[in-house]
Scaffold this motif. Structure first.
Motif, PDB file in Angstrom:
ATOM      1  N   VAL A   1       0.839  -1.202   0.000  1.00  0.00           N
ATOM      2  CA  VAL A   1       0.000   0.000   0.000  1.00  0.00           C
ATOM      3  C   VAL A   1       0.874   1.253   0.000  1.00  0.00           C
ATOM      4  O   VAL A   1       0.612   2.205  -0.737  1.00  0.00           O
ATOM      5  CB  VAL A   1      -0.974  -0.009   1.208  1.00  0.00           C
ATOM      6  N   VAL A   2       1.914   1.267   0.785  1.00  0.00           N
ATOM      7  CA  VAL A   2       2.813   2.421   0.830  1.00  0.00           C
ATOM      8  C   VAL A   2       3.486   2.623  -0.522  1.00  0.00           C
ATOM      9  O   VAL A   2       3.571   3.743  -1.027  1.00  0.00           O
ATOM     10  CB  VAL A   2       3.861   2.243   1.955  1.00  0.00           C
ATOM     11  N   VAL A   3       3.932   1.533  -1.146  1.00  0.00           N
ATOM     12  CA  VAL A   3       4.598   1.638  -2.448  1.00  0.00           C
ATOM     13  C   VAL A   3       3.627   2.148  -3.506  1.00  0.00           C
ATOM     14  O   VAL A   3       3.962   3.018  -4.315  1.00  0.00           O
ATOM     15  CB  VAL A   3       5.195   0.272  -2.846  1.00  0.00           C
ATOM     16  N   VAL A   4       2.400   1.617  -3.534  1.00  0.00           N
ATOM     17  CA  VAL A   4       1.406   2.036  -4.522  1.00  0.00           C
ATOM     18  C   VAL A   4       1.065   3.512  -4.335  1.00  0.00           C
ATOM     19  O   VAL A   4       1.003   4.273  -5.304  1.00  0.00           O
ATOM     20  CB  VAL A   4       0.138   1.148  -4.430  1.00  0.00           C
ATOM     21  N   ARG A   5       0.860   3.956  -3.106  1.00  0.00           N
ATOM     22  CA  ARG A   5       0.551   5.371  -2.854  1.00  0.00           C
ATOM     23  C   ARG A   5       1.712   6.266  -3.262  1.00  0.00           C
ATOM     24  O   ARG A   5       1.523   7.335  -3.835  1.00  0.00           O
ATOM     25  CB  ARG A   5       0.193   5.594  -1.394  1.00  0.00           C
ATOM     26  N   SER A   6       2.932   5.832  -2.968  1.00  0.00           N
ATOM     27  CA  SER A   6       4.103   6.618  -3.350  1.00  0.00           C
ATOM     28  C   SER A   6       4.211   6.718  -4.864  1.00  0.00           C
ATOM     29  O   SER A   6       4.543   7.768  -5.401  1.00  0.00           O
ATOM     30  CB  SER A   6       5.377   5.985  -2.786  1.00  0.00           C
ATOM     31  N   ALA A   7       3.939   5.611  -5.545  1.00  0.00           N
ATOM     32  CA  ALA A   7       4.005   5.606  -7.006  1.00  0.00           C
ATOM     33  C   ALA A   7       2.942   6.520  -7.600  1.00  0.00           C
ATOM     34  O   ALA A   7       3.196   7.247  -8.564  1.00  0.00           O
ATOM     35  CB  ALA A   7       3.842   4.190  -7.539  1.00  0.00           C
ATOM     36  N   ARG A   8       1.752   6.518  -7.029  1.00  0.00           N
ATOM     37  CA  ARG A   8       0.674   7.379  -7.536  1.00  0.00           C
ATOM     38  C   ARG A   8       1.012   8.847  -7.328  1.00  0.00           C
ATOM     39  O   ARG A   8       0.764   9.677  -8.183  1.00  0.00           O
ATOM     40  CB  ARG A   8      -0.649   7.043  -6.852  1.00  0.00           C
ATOM     41  N   ARG A   9       1.555   9.185  -6.164  1.00  0.00           N
ATOM     42  CA  ARG A   9       1.931  10.576  -5.890  1.00  0.00           C
ATOM     43  C   ARG A   9       3.028  11.031  -6.842  1.00  0.00           C
ATOM     44  O   ARG A   9       3.040  12.152  -7.314  1.00  0.00           O
ATOM     45  CB  ARG A   9       2.384  10.736  -4.457  1.00  0.00           C
TER      46      ARG A   9
END
Length: 182
Positions: free
Chosen positions: A168-176
């Motif tokens: 979840v942290v990686v996906v959110r970071s990638a989206r940002r």
């Protein structure tokens, strides 16, 4: 997108590396070991039972002063202590461990006493002794069984939850990162 795949693959490798192999490990043949191997009458013994999948068990034998409560982490064996009866004839005595609906068997061999003039066996109770505490020994034994710690199931669930949180942290970071650079 390529970095996200790489991150997910790395997370899967790390999770696989730290996942305990409880079901792959072989605890060896089921049985009961006694230490010392040939205890004298009135002596304390340590029991180790293999082949039990649970975390608690009870060892029963006519050779023991009382039933022995065994505890362990499951899969690796159960351990407990008891005492051999003082007024016990030499010979082989059956030991039965009941654990989670399974029975594991073994024997304890009590040797003939070495008679020396003026030496007597140590005093020992021949039955369970409820000495003080109002029965708290039974409660303490139950607390010891719970104090062993989390089992394999809890460890695997914890690793899965930690992996999901990392994804979840990686996906959110990638989206940002994608939203701010276009």
């Amino acid at each position: 997108m390529r970095s996200m795949r790489l991150t997910l693959c790395a997370g899967a490798v790390v999770a696989a590396a730290f996942t305990p192999g409880a079901y792959a490990a072989d605890a060896g043949p089921a049985g009961v070991s006694v230490n010392p191997a040939s205890p004298a009458s009135g002596s304390d013994v340590r029991l180790w039972a293999t082949g039990c999948v649970g975390r608690t068990g009870t060892a029963v034998s006519d050779a023991f002063v009382s039933d022995a409560r065994l505890t362990g982490a499951g899969g690796g064996g159960l351990v407990g202590d008891t005492r051999v009866r003082t007024a016990l004839r030499p010979g082989n005595y059956a030991v039965r461990v009941d654990c989670d609906g399974h029975q594991v068997r073994g024997t304890v061999t009590v040797p003939a006493p070495h008679s020396s003039p003026g030496v007597s066996a140590p005093a020992s109770p021949v039955a369970p002794v409820n000495a003080g505490g109002g029965g708290t020994a039974r409660l303490a034994a139950a607390d010891d069984a719970r104090a062993v710690g989390p089992g394999t199931r809890q460890a695997v669930v914890g690793l899965v939850l930690a992996s999901v949180a990392a994804v979840v942290v990686v996906v959110r970071s990638a989206r940002r990162g994608d939203d701010g650079r276009d």
